[in-house]
Design an enzyme around this catalytic site. Structure first.
Site, PDB file in Angstrom:
ATOM      1  N   ASP A  72     -48.970  38.752 -30.475  1.00 32.81           N
ATOM      2  CA  ASP A  72     -48.278  39.868 -29.998  1.00 32.81           C
ATOM      3  C   ASP A  72     -48.919  40.653 -29.146  1.00 32.81           C
ATOM      4  O   ASP A  72     -48.554  42.073 -29.387  1.00 32.81           O
ATOM      5  CB  ASP A  72     -47.315  40.157 -31.166  1.00 32.81           C
ATOM      6  CG  ASP A  72     -46.532  39.305 -31.834  1.00 32.81           C
ATOM      7  OD1 ASP A  72     -45.709  39.633 -32.655  1.00 32.81           O
ATOM      8  OD2 ASP A  72     -46.442  38.011 -31.245  1.00 32.81           O
ATOM      9  N   ARG A 109     -42.202  29.389 -26.212  1.00 32.40           N
ATOM     10  CA  ARG A 109     -41.284  29.044 -27.117  1.00 32.40           C
ATOM     11  C   ARG A 109     -40.139  30.039 -27.070  1.00 32.40           C
ATOM     12  O   ARG A 109     -40.301  31.232 -26.777  1.00 32.40           O
ATOM     13  CB  ARG A 109     -41.764  28.659 -28.380  1.00 32.40           C
ATOM     14  CG  ARG A 109     -42.533  29.710 -29.149  1.00 32.40           C
ATOM     15  CD  ARG A 109     -42.921  29.323 -30.515  1.00 32.40           C
ATOM     16  NE  ARG A 109     -43.674  30.471 -31.247  1.00 32.40           N
ATOM     17  CZ  ARG A 109     -43.914  30.213 -32.418  1.00 32.40           C
ATOM     18  NH1 ARG A 109     -43.717  29.276 -32.999  1.00 32.40           N
ATOM     19  NH2 ARG A 109     -44.711  30.957 -32.964  1.00 32.40           N
ATOM     20  N   ASP A 156     -47.686  34.136 -29.113  1.00 31.47           N
ATOM     21  CA  ASP A 156     -46.465  34.846 -28.626  1.00 31.47           C
ATOM     22  C   ASP A 156     -46.968  36.105 -27.931  1.00 31.47           C
ATOM     23  O   ASP A 156     -46.371  37.194 -28.098  1.00 31.47           O
ATOM     24  CB  ASP A 156     -45.635  35.254 -29.854  1.00 31.47           C
ATOM     25  CG  ASP A 156     -45.026  33.758 -30.433  1.00 31.47           C
ATOM     26  OD1 ASP A 156     -44.695  34.029 -31.460  1.00 31.47           O
ATOM     27  OD2 ASP A 156     -45.196  32.518 -29.861  1.00 31.47           O
ATOM     28  N   THR A 164     -43.853  44.804 -36.334  1.00 32.93           N
ATOM     29  CA  THR A 164     -44.279  44.539 -35.051  1.00 32.93           C
ATOM     30  C   THR A 164     -44.416  45.443 -34.075  1.00 32.93           C
ATOM     31  O   THR A 164     -45.208  46.163 -33.462  1.00 32.93           O
ATOM     32  CB  THR A 164     -43.674  43.281 -34.682  1.00 32.93           C
ATOM     33  OG1 THR A 164     -43.857  42.276 -35.749  1.00 32.93           O
ATOM     34  CG2 THR A 164     -44.365  42.741 -33.424  1.00 32.93           C
ATOM     35  N   TRP A 213     -37.763  32.355 -28.416  1.00 29.28           N
ATOM     36  CA  TRP A 213     -37.401  33.266 -29.601  1.00 29.28           C
ATOM     37  C   TRP A 213     -35.841  33.797 -29.887  1.00 29.28           C
ATOM     38  O   TRP A 213     -35.525  34.788 -28.802  1.00 29.28           O
ATOM     39  CB  TRP A 213     -38.359  34.619 -29.555  1.00 29.28           C
ATOM     40  CG  TRP A 213     -38.295  35.552 -30.706  1.00 29.28           C
ATOM     41  CD1 TRP A 213     -37.605  35.499 -31.864  1.00 29.28           C
ATOM     42  CD2 TRP A 213     -38.484  36.619 -30.444  1.00 29.28           C
ATOM     43  NE1 TRP A 213     -37.779  36.388 -32.743  1.00 29.28           N
ATOM     44  CE2 TRP A 213     -38.028  37.438 -31.729  1.00 29.28           C
ATOM     45  CE3 TRP A 213     -39.045  37.831 -29.232  1.00 29.28           C
ATOM     46  CZ2 TRP A 213     -38.336  38.930 -31.958  1.00 29.28           C
ATOM     47  CZ3 TRP A 213     -39.175  39.105 -29.555  1.00 29.28           C
ATOM     48  CH2 TRP A 213     -38.843  39.671 -30.842  1.00 29.28           C
TER      49      TRP A 213
END
Length: 687
Positions: free
Chosen positions: A514, A602, A541, A455, A604
């Site tokens: 992302d 949320r 996200d 990522t 992480w």
């Protein structure tokens, strides 16, 4: 159930879907006033350029295959680590060019080779650059032998070793000849009227880039090969071939030959008639893109054993063979580049090739450079953003502004930790005018076969240096998830920060999953980020990380997934317990998605770390109907209710009243969750 983990980062690998939708321009930012692309907050004027002790041309680096790390050499930067010397005689030129130490050698006169045909044997780690248009080599050239590497030959006129015999078999007098060299950049030269080749890349020479040169009035113009091996990697772009008979170029047994945006011109009625243009011989694999052929005989030819893949070329008044067949390679797996429109090539190259008055010319030595200019057409000091970043000296003590002229720069950019105080700024009238874009994803294989990017490694732009700023730009990751369903890992970062005191102003940051990674250099280091007057788009996200970050007076646009469905999460903080996480303040959340389909965020817990206390606060922000009435979600087996998620005085159809599923700050609590609390004594200032 917790999602499977991304092997590169340890964070969940979400199986999301998205569509690549055009970004609509919001009419208004209700909570913070009007915010339109390039209007109120666009920056139209470039920063003033200052003199420099080390001018940008002395630290310039190559693009194309010469920029690829290989054979123990990390790109091609010539003699930038050595002294800069000015030469006006053959003896001086030969002394420094053959020395074992690195040098930037400025040729500031016409130097006649003696004897005619002499080729100076250049040693490694050299930049040989003409001073404006005054640097000329007459009657000879340069030779780079086996193992010679990291050489730049730039901004010179090399001419007139011609001995009166057109198909000369007796005088091997070249402008630049390489036999077994690697990492060589030949750029912005005027090469003409030599007894043999203008450029010969021979005997397994590799990692060569030839760019923005004028090649003219010659017979055997540009030969590549003279080997049975198939190892040569070469990039040839933005060169003007004019009145050249053959080898334009001839490419024999090249592993990878990438030719793009070249202009081959044969004018009727002259004494020189073209025999052929681009030739793929032996086992060469050639990719030929967006080049313009005018009046050439046999413009593109190949052997039965060679490959040519043609894309987007234009042929005007050509005749004879024009061939393509076989499979080649994708140059983007080796390096980033941006194609100019084929129709623009003749005009662009007639004005942009050959020596530039701005290269190799003297500057005062009063102060360090404050502005480096980037322009894809060669009118700036650098043609890529990364090349300008590379030119910033390590541990620079003061601000360096990289002023990027309008255009689309398809490349990845990394500002390393040892280059603080860097600003990347678009100089157009709108943030849409200057675009940095690439398409790596977490699961994209690396070209060297060492695995996938992960990522964090997928970022189009990565800022790892403190006091980094970016403004008036679009930064995009345009990874196509729908076309890459087979990849294991669809996270695709547009911008990653991993530093402290990062100021992002008037940007468009585009992606899907992302999009914006707000990180720190390490778990024990603070990373404060302030984002202002910007657009951020995504679906899963897409604002995430462990930094202490403020998104202020901005527009957050929600996107559908690749298959048209609506569902997603805006934030995924991974904050340490003693730090503040993500603050969205005085902003607007909108987008063409279904009502009640998106969470605000949320929790992480990166790597399953139970000691983390992820935090997102959304306050004084207009929320569209897309936001769920229960706007927070669990992640990875951790309950969001055990972490720090809250709202304060939000507005719009997506806002809601306080409940156990929708915590709201009291006025007293909100007084301790202002922008200044997040920034902790740092006041972001544009510079």
């Amino acid at each position: 159930m917790s999602a499977p983990r991304d092997r590169g980062t340890g964070r969940p690998r979400h199986r999301r879907r998205n569509t690549a939708l055009a970004i609509g321009v919001p009419l208004a930012l209700t909570a913070a006033g009007t915010l339109a692309y390039g209007s109120v907050f666009g920056i139209g004027a470039g920063a003033e350029e200052a003199s420099a002790a080390t001018p940008a041309w002395a630290t310039a680096t190559a693009d194309g295959f010469a920029s690829v790390n290989a054979l123990g050499q990390n790109g091609t930067y010539g003699g930038r680590d050595g002294r800069t010397v000015t030469v006006k005689t053959l003896a001086e030129l030969e002394k420094y060019a053959t020395a074992p130490e690195p040098y930037v050698i400025v040729v500031a006169a016409t130097i006649n080779m003696n004897p005619v045909g002499k080729e100076i044997k250049v040693a490694s780690d050299k930049t040989i650059v003409g001073s404006g248009t005054s640097g000329q080599i007459v009657g000879g050239g340069f030779f780079l032998g086996t193992g010679v590497h990291n050489v730049i030959i730039r901004n010179l006129t090399i001419r007139d070793s011609y001995q009166g015999v057109w198909n000369d078999k007796d005088h091997d007098f070249d402008a630049v000849q390489m036999d077994g060299a690697h990492h060589v950049w030949i750029d912005h030269n005027d090469l003409r009227h030599m007894a043999d080749g203008l450029i010969d890349v021979r005997k397994d020479s590799t990692n060569v880039t030839v760019s923005w040169n004028r090649l003219s009035n010659n017979n055997k113009t540009f030969g590549i090969g003279w080997t049975e091996n198939v190892v040569t990697d070469i990039t040839i772009h933005h060169n003007w071939f004019r009145e050249t008979e053959q080898r334009n170029p001839s490419t024999d047994n090249a592993a990878h030959a990438h030719l793009y945006n070249n202009y081959l011109e044969d004018t009727a009625g002259t004494t020189i008639a073209s025999s052929y243009g681009n030739y793929s011989r032996g086992r060469t694999k050639m990719v030929l893109e967006n080049s313009y052929f005018q009046g050439f005989n046999n413009p593109v030819i190949k052997d039965s054993t060679a490959a040519i893949v043609q894309k987007g070329n234009t042929f005007v008044g050509t005749s004879g063979r024009n061939e393509s067949a076989g499979t080649a390679f994708d140059p983007k797996t080796y390096y980033a580049y941006t194609l100019d429109k084929t129709a623009d090539v003749p005009t662009l190259l007639k004005s942009g090739t050959g020596p530039r008055s701005s290269i190799g010319t003297a500057t005062t030595t009063a102060a360090a450079a404050t502005t480096l200019t980037v322009a894809k057409d060669g009118s700036g000091q650098y043609s890529t953003v990364q090349a300008a970043v590379n030119a910033v000296p390590a541990n620079n003590p003061s601000r360096v502004v990289i002023a990027v002229k309008p255009g689309t720069y398809r490349e990845t950019v990394k500002v390393p930790a040892n280059k603080p105080h860097v600003t990347i700024q678009g100089t157009g009238g709108s943030r849409k005018d200057t675009v940095i874009v690439y398409n790596n994803a977490s699961g994209t294989p690396k070209p060297d076969g060492s695995g996938t990017y992960g990522t964090s490694g997928s970022a189009t732009v990565a800022a790892e240096a403190d006091d980094f700023q970016a403004r008036n730009l679009t930064i995009t990751n345009d990874f196509d998830e729908g076309a890459n369903q087979s990849l294991n890992g669809h996270q695709a970062v547009a911008l990653r920060t991993a530093a402290d005191k990062v100021f992002l102003d008037s940007l468009i940051i585009n992606g899907d999953q992302d999009t914006l990674l707000l990180d720190t250099a390490s778990a024990d280091k603070l990373g404060r980020v302030y984002v202002r007057n910007s657009y951020i788009t995504g679906n899963v996200d897409f604002i995430f990380g462990r930094a202490t970050a403020v998104i202020d007076q901005s527009i957050i646009t929600l996107k559908k997934r690749w298959n048209g469905t609506s569902a997603g999460y805006i934030t995924a903080p991974s904050t340490q317990a003693a730090r503040k996480g993500l603050l969205i303040n005085r902003s607007t959340v909108n987008g063409d998605v279904s009502a009640g389909s998106f969470y605000l965020g949320r929790n992480w817990h990166a790597g399953g770390d139970a000691t983390l206390r992820p935090q997102t606060t959304v306050r004084n922000t207009t929320l569209s109907a897309a936001i769920k009435s229960t706007p927070w979600s669990d992640m990875g087996g951790f309950s969001w209710k055990n972490d720090r998620f809250a709202e304060y005085k939000n507005m719009g159809p997506g806002a809601g009243s306080a409940s156990s599923d929708r915590p709201q700050l009291t006025d007293t609590q909100a007084a301790d969750q202002e922008v200044a609390d997040w920034l902790g004594g740092w006041t972001p200032t544009a510079s």
